[in-house]
Design a protein around this motif. Sequence first.
Motif, PDB file in Angstrom:
ATOM      1  N   LEU A  30       0.814  -1.207   0.000  1.00 18.89           N
ATOM      2  CA  LEU A  30       0.000   0.000   0.000  1.00 18.89           C
ATOM      3  C   LEU A  30       0.856   1.268   0.000  1.00 18.89           C
ATOM      4  O   LEU A  30       0.525   2.238  -0.682  1.00 18.89           O
ATOM      5  CB  LEU A  30      -0.953   0.003   1.194  1.00 18.89           C
ATOM      6  N   LYS A  42       0.435   4.195  -2.778  1.00 17.98           N
ATOM      7  CA  LYS A  42       0.128   5.573  -2.392  1.00 17.98           C
ATOM      8  C   LYS A  42       1.198   6.530  -2.905  1.00 17.98           C
ATOM      9  O   LYS A  42       0.883   7.604  -3.429  1.00 17.98           O
ATOM     10  CB  LYS A  42       0.018   5.696  -0.875  1.00 17.98           C
ATOM     11  N   LYS A  43       2.457   6.159  -2.746  1.00 15.39           N
ATOM     12  CA  LYS A  43       3.551   7.018  -3.198  1.00 15.39           C
ATOM     13  C   LYS A  43       3.480   7.219  -4.707  1.00 15.39           C
ATOM     14  O   LYS A  43       3.707   8.316  -5.219  1.00 15.39           O
ATOM     15  CB  LYS A  43       4.908   6.417  -2.795  1.00 15.39           C
ATOM     16  N   LEU A 101       0.739   7.118  -6.592  1.00 16.42           N
ATOM     17  CA  LEU A 101      -0.386   8.021  -6.866  1.00 16.42           C
ATOM     18  C   LEU A 101      -0.033   9.469  -6.540  1.00 16.42           C
ATOM     19  O   LEU A 101      -0.433  10.387  -7.255  1.00 16.42           O
ATOM     20  CB  LEU A 101      -1.619   7.613  -6.051  1.00 16.42           C
ATOM     21  N   GLU A 102       0.698   9.664  -5.462  1.00 19.80           N
ATOM     22  CA  GLU A 102       1.089  11.018  -5.058  1.00 19.80           C
ATOM     23  C   GLU A 102       2.138  11.616  -5.989  1.00 19.80           C
ATOM     24  O   GLU A 102       2.314  12.836  -6.003  1.00 19.80           O
ATOM     25  CB  GLU A 102       1.627  10.994  -3.624  1.00 19.80           C
ATOM     26  N   CYS A 138      -5.778  12.421  -9.945  1.00 17.34           N
ATOM     27  CA  CYS A 138      -6.245  11.371  -9.053  1.00 17.34           C
ATOM     28  C   CYS A 138      -7.735  11.603  -8.831  1.00 17.34           C
ATOM     29  O   CYS A 138      -8.139  12.560  -8.168  1.00 17.34           O
ATOM     30  CB  CYS A 138      -5.473  11.419  -7.741  1.00 17.34           C
ATOM     31  N   SER A 167      -6.857   4.393  -7.032  1.00 20.08           N
ATOM     32  CA  SER A 167      -6.574   3.159  -6.310  1.00 20.08           C
ATOM     33  C   SER A 167      -7.856   2.731  -5.612  1.00 20.08           C
ATOM     34  O   SER A 167      -8.265   3.350  -4.627  1.00 20.08           O
ATOM     35  CB  SER A 167      -5.474   3.384  -5.275  1.00 20.08           C
ATOM     36  N   ILE A 181      -8.077   2.475  -1.659  1.00 25.71           N
ATOM     37  CA  ILE A 181      -8.132   3.661  -0.795  1.00 25.71           C
ATOM     38  C   ILE A 181      -9.106   4.712  -1.306  1.00 25.71           C
ATOM     39  O   ILE A 181      -9.208   5.787  -0.729  1.00 25.71           O
ATOM     40  CB  ILE A 181      -6.727   4.275  -0.599  1.00 25.71           C
ATOM     41  N   TYR A 233     -12.824   1.816  -0.413  1.00 26.59           N
ATOM     42  CA  TYR A 233     -12.220   2.007   0.903  1.00 26.59           C
ATOM     43  C   TYR A 233     -13.106   1.455   2.018  1.00 26.59           C
ATOM     44  O   TYR A 233     -12.608   0.894   2.997  1.00 26.59           O
ATOM     45  CB  TYR A 233     -11.937   3.495   1.141  1.00 26.59           C
ATOM     46  N   ASP A 240      -4.241  -3.970  -2.329  1.00 21.19           N
ATOM     47  CA  ASP A 240      -3.756  -2.623  -2.008  1.00 21.19           C
ATOM     48  C   ASP A 240      -2.883  -2.054  -3.114  1.00 21.19           C
ATOM     49  O   ASP A 240      -2.648  -0.849  -3.157  1.00 21.19           O
ATOM     50  CB  ASP A 240      -2.964  -2.639  -0.697  1.00 21.19           C
TER      51      ASP A 240
END
Length: 160
Positions: free
Chosen positions: A85, A89-90, A92-93, A100, A113, A116, A120, A134
């Motif tokens: 996960l 997340k990294k 996507l950021e 997003c 994603s 999340i 979620y 994830d």
Amino acid sequence: CIRDSFGGVPSPFDSYLALRGIKTLKLRIQESCRSAMVVARYLEKHPKVEKVIYPGLESHPQHELAKQQMRGFGGMITFYVKGGLAEAKKFLESVRLFFCAESLGGVDSLIESPAIMTHYSVPPHIRQELGISDTLIRISIGIEDVNDLLNDLDNAFNQI
């Protein structure tokens, strides 16, 4: 009143915008499909990608059926980033060109994603049963230059 009989009626301007958009729909879909194939092939070869799901790829279990039924393979790509996960997340950021967002299919390329975002609220064990890990990421390819999209993805992969 017509609204009471038939529901909401678009304004003349809304109707004009819809008609204007329909005129370029074929071109936008063709560009999205063409770029999606390039992006899917890129992802399939990337060392930080575990798996790609896209009907245009020969690795897709229903590729032959898709070839019979489709002229293009669409602009939606699903893939699993290696790691967990935190890596998802990294990633996507780190994208800058992809927005997003959970709404997919427009002229802008979008990324999301499900673990999340859209799913979620689903308990993790049920998400796993549904195949929503994830590390699952979905992208909708828009009409931007495909090389810009690839560069954005490459930069994001370099962050994880």
